[in-house]
Design an enzyme around this catalytic site. Structure first.
Site, mmCIF file in Angstrom:
data_model
loop_
_atom_site.group_PDB
_atom_site.id
_atom_site.type_symbol
_atom_site.label_atom_id
_atom_site.label_comp_id
_atom_site.label_asym_id
_atom_site.label_seq_id
_atom_site.Cartn_x
_atom_site.Cartn_y
_atom_site.Cartn_z
ATOM 1 N N SER A 1 0.836 -1.197 0.000
ATOM 2 C CA SER A 1 0.000 0.000 0.000
ATOM 3 C C SER A 1 0.880 1.260 0.000
ATOM 4 C CB SER A 1 -0.958 -0.034 1.193
ATOM 5 O OG SER A 1 -2.022 0.860 1.012
ATOM 6 N N ASP B 1 -9.516 -6.299 -4.348
ATOM 7 C CA ASP B 1 -9.084 -5.070 -3.670
ATOM 8 C C ASP B 1 -10.077 -3.945 -3.962
ATOM 9 O OD1 ASP B 1 -7.736 -2.804 -2.705
ATOM 10 O OD2 ASP B 1 -5.778 -3.609 -3.238
ATOM 11 N N HIS C 1 -7.551 -5.831 -0.105
ATOM 12 C CA HIS C 1 -6.381 -4.950 -0.049
ATOM 13 C C HIS C 1 -5.353 -5.402 0.986
ATOM 14 C CE1 HIS C 1 -4.113 -1.295 -0.621
ATOM 15 N NE2 HIS C 1 -4.195 -0.992 0.665
#
EC number: 3.1.1.23
Length: 337
Positions: A148, A278, A306
């Site tokens: 991320s 995601d 995610h």
């Protein structure tokens, strides 16, 4: 994120060896304390040691296991509002002969938080480089992993400091420019336009908002007890002002697409891992990266959102180990030619 905490009841009740009454009292009265005990326990069980290192007046906090050897060291960069312990669920499945280093990103957990710090992606890249030099981690090239926001930083780091990195794993990284926005990004833009920074979905302030964030970040629908949701919120609330400042910085014009602007400069072998479901960062980003990074491979995970490291720790660890083995064996073959 905080998804790995949801299994803590089995761990705490079955293996922590705490008296049952103490456990129940902690669960009901001090859930945030129980969460801290959970992380302490897992670090200890997995052999991860916590250390601090300073660059001038700036302190970095990190955990590590093992020592540098003939295999590349592995540096792991966590995501937004997380901390070094988010990797523990994956560390459990990594070989103990690997040298692992998990650092708290700038302003997170035990790493210095300063109002003067540059929290842009470039600023964070420079801080991580300072950390690397403090540990002399780049004495020989290391493998860099980021997820991320941490993946955003990792990708730009590999572009800016190519001699430091021998290979790269990007796990659903931020920082890419999509042709169309998904629902989550559309909502963020609406919040930015209305200046409603108190309502950022990734910065929960109530147990209900925490539950919604977990559902946003995970494909698996966990049933998390109210007390644990409250504990997760209690742990985060003192840091929410910082999280808002950081969030606004990394989605600013200066930082939002830094990985996109630098991805063609990444020359090391690169592994791209993404959850197909995601909802935060669209999985089409994997193909975007693969087309720009010549020496890359893509791994898409079914039934995964995610929070890849939390939802699929065993699979992610295996993919990482297999990737390192393939890159390492290729390097050895080249040396023999």
């Amino acid at each position: 994120m905080d998804l790995d905490v949801v299994n803590m009841f089995v761990i705490a009740g079955g293996t922590l060896a705490l008296p049952i009454l103490a456990f129940v009292a902690s669960f009901l009265l001090w859930p945030s304390a129980l969460i801290r005990i959970y992380y302490w326990y897992w670090r200890r069980t997995l052999g991860m040691q916590v250390r601090y290192v300073r660059h001038e007046d700036y302190q970095f906090c990190y955990s590590f296991r093992g020592r540098p050897g003939h295999k590349p060291s592995i540096l792991m960069l966590h995501g937004f509002s997380a901390h070094k312990d988010m990797w523990l669920s994956m560390v459990k499945f990594l070989p103990k002969n690997l040298h692992l280093v998990c650092v708290d990103m700038p302003g997170h957990e035990g790493t210095t938080r300063s109002s003067l710090d540059d929290l842009s992606i470039d600023g964070q890249v420079k801080r991580i480089h300072q950390f690397v030099e403090c540990l002399k981690l780049n004495k020989k090239p290391f493998h860099l992993v980021g997820t991320s926001m941490g993946g955003h930083v990792a990708g730009v780091y590999a572009a800016h400091y190519p001699s430091d990195v021998c290979s790269l794993s990007l796990v659903c990284p931020a920082g890419l420019q999509y042709s169309t926005d998904n629902k989550f990004v559309q909502r963020l833009k609406e919040l930015q336009e209305s200046a409603a920074v108190e309502k950022i979905p990734l910065i929960p302030t109530t147990p209900k908002e925490m539950s919604e964030m977990l559902q946003l970040c995970s494909y698996v629908r966990f049933k998390v007890p109210q007390q644990i949701l409250q504990g997760l919120v209690d742990v985060r609330i003192p840091h929410n002002t910082f999280y808002r400042k950081l969030f606004l910085e990394i989605v600013s014009e200066k930082s939002r697409y830094s990985l996109h602007q630098n991805m063609d400069k990444i020359k090391v072998p690169t592994q791209i891992i993404w959850g197909k479901q995601d909802q935060v960062l669209d999985v089409s980003g994997a193909d975007m990266l693969a087309k720009s990074i010549a020496n890359s491979q893509v791994e898409l995970l079914e039934n995964c959102g995610h929070s890849v490291v939390m939802e699929r720790p065993r699979k992610t660890a295996k993919l990482l180990v297999d990737f390192l083995a393939s890159v390492h064996s290729t390097d050895n073959s080249k040396k023999l030619d």
